[in-house]
Design an enzyme around this catalytic site. Structure first.
Site: not given
Ligand code: ARG
Length: 476
Positions: A158, A279, A285, A292
């Site tokens: 979970h 970024s 970043k 992704e």
């Protein structure tokens, strides 16, 4: 006179511009050219064998086809939309080169059996390439596992911290999923490994086509039983797209974990710079784009499977022109799956693990609470339900006071239950002990990890042998 279509005999008018634009598949099925030519060479050899082509005619055709392959290889070949698809492009070039002799090649053949054969050959060769990449990925998992049999990280259910696990155990859990993918791609190879030439348009052909000769010449393992089924079905593509979807779903879960575990909140893993991007606005970043993108491509691949299933659903037997569209999802998936395997492999090879951050979470998540309860049962004779209750209260107390199981003072433990001040407490909550007590086959103990790495290596050997055997079978 306007140039006629290869099939233009019974037509008074040429196809409209719309008919040409909607009907063409050359813009994508040129991908099949080497397989189309391979099939045509075998077909010409078979035509010689049954006396339709003379020896010198066959030789000229084979030489012409090889030349066309070279023209396409080198990018010199001019594809024309008027030639519709790869089959007619090759044939019309052959006719340009050989005159009327080129027109003999299509004897005893239909594009319906031809295209089905080409796609099967294409799937076989692409699956072979995919298996090579997958074997590489499997080795990467094992390498990572071997480096981390001692490292302990949280295991989740979970997405809540559940129990400590060896990092090797974690890496191998993804390994075994990819083993099944490898085996499923082997099945795809088998499914595609069939001769369908000789089926003609649907009913067979009016010539004494020697299908056994073709089977051998194309190094295929069996001959299709029913010509109607042969040109109607696309099960080999279904199976390919399903295997691909399953692989993508498997690795999308790993990608999700990479995304989580490399985030500041977790920080268990770090990806090397060359697999991340920055970024344009936020200088701090470092984004896990590879993970992704692969997670994103999963939707695309599943979409391809859906595309094909829906496209074939309810179509009457045998061939329908709808099927021309089967190649788009197939070709796209081949590209996406290869990129994704490489991407996952590079991430696996490049991951750096930070055990101290994992430890922080393991403490924060009371990951050995179950072990403590089990110790109360086995060493102190407390019934499990009561032990569960005692440890539950201890956890509640720790949470309220900002302690974990490791730093709560003994005195405060004693307020909950005297048994918690026992000297055995420390060992009962130890992360190592927790892991090493899971000494069942497949479990997370150190010794079982060693054993599992051996078993994983044996599996890779077995699969590599299977890969070698199809590689040698494919070579004529
Ligand atoms: N380009 C077609 C395809 O990919 C080849 C078969 C055409 N057959 C036909 N009967 N028009 O399906």
């Amino acid at each position: 006179m306007k140039e006629k279509k290869l099939w233009g005999g019974r037509f008074d008018a040429p196809p409209s511009s719309l008919m040409i634009r909607i009907g063409e598949s050359i813009s994508f099925d040129k991908e099949l050219y080497s397989h189309d030519i391979e099939g045509s060479i075998s077909h010409s050899r078979m035509l010689k064998r049954i006396g339709i082509l003379s020896e010198s005619e066959q030789r000229k055709i084979e030489t012409g086809l090889i030349q066309i392959k070279k023209e396409i290889d080198s990018g010199k070949f001019e594809f024309k939309i008027e030639n519709e698809d790869i089959h007619m492009s090759v044939e019309s070039r052959l006719t340009e080169l050989l005159g009327d002799l080129g027109k003999k090649l299509h004897t005893g053949r239909s594009r319906n059996d031809q295209v089905s054969q080409d796609v099967r050959l294409y799937i076989k060769s692409e699956v072979e390439a995919i298996l090579v990449l997958l074997a590489d990925l499997l080795s990467a998992w094992i390498g990572k596992a071997e480096a981390h049999t001692k490292t302990i990280i949280p295991g989740y259910t979970h997405l809540q911290i559940a129990q400590p696990i060896r990092a090797s155990h974690y890496f191998l859990s993804h390994f075994w999923a990819n083993v099944r993918d490898f085996e499923d791609f082997l099945d795809v190879y088998e499914r595609a490994d069939e001769l369908v030439l000789g089926s003609g348009a649907l009913a067979g052909v009016n010539y004494a086509t020697d299908r056994e000769f073709l089977r051998k010449d194309l190094a295929l393992s069996r001959i299709s039983e029913n010509s109607i089924d042969a040109v109607s079905q696309r099960d080999h593509i279904f199976k390919f797209l399903f295997a691909a979807s399953q692989f993508m779903i498997h690795v999308s879960r790993f990608c999700e974990e990479i995304i989580l575990y490399t985030s500041q909140e977790f920080s268990y893993f770090k990806l090397p710079d060359h697999l991340t991007t920055g970024s344009s606005i936020m200088p701090q970043k470092k984004n896990p784009d590879v993970a992704e993108l692969i997670r994103g491509k999963t939707g695309r691949v599943i979409g391809s499977l859906t595309h094909l299933l829906v496209m074939v659903k309810g179509t009457p037997l045998s061939y329908n022109r709808d099927f021309q569209e089967d190649k788009l999802p197939l070709f796209d998936t081949v590209k996406q799956i290869k990129l994704s395997i490489e991407g996952v492999r590079d991430m696996v090879l490049g991951i750096q693990v930070f055990p101290e951050n994992a430890l922080r979470s393991l403490r924060l998540g009371f990951s050995t609470a179950t072990d403590l309860a089990d110790w109360l049962v086995s060493a102190k004779g407390i019934p499990f339900r009561s032990a569960h209750e005692i440890v539950g209260e201890l956890v509640k107390h720790c949470s309220a006071k900002g302690y974990d199981l490791f730093n709560i003072p003994s005195g405060e433990r004693g307020q909950i239950h005297a048994v918690l001040t026992d000297p055995g407490y420390e060992a009962a909550i130890s992360l190592e002990t927790s892991c090493d007590k899971k000494d069942v086959m497949g479990g997370t103990s150190f010794l079982r990890q060693k054993e599992q790495i051996k078993r994983a290596k044996a599996k890779v050997n077995e699969l590599t042998k299977k890969l070698k055997s199809i590689e040698s079978k494919g070579k004529k």
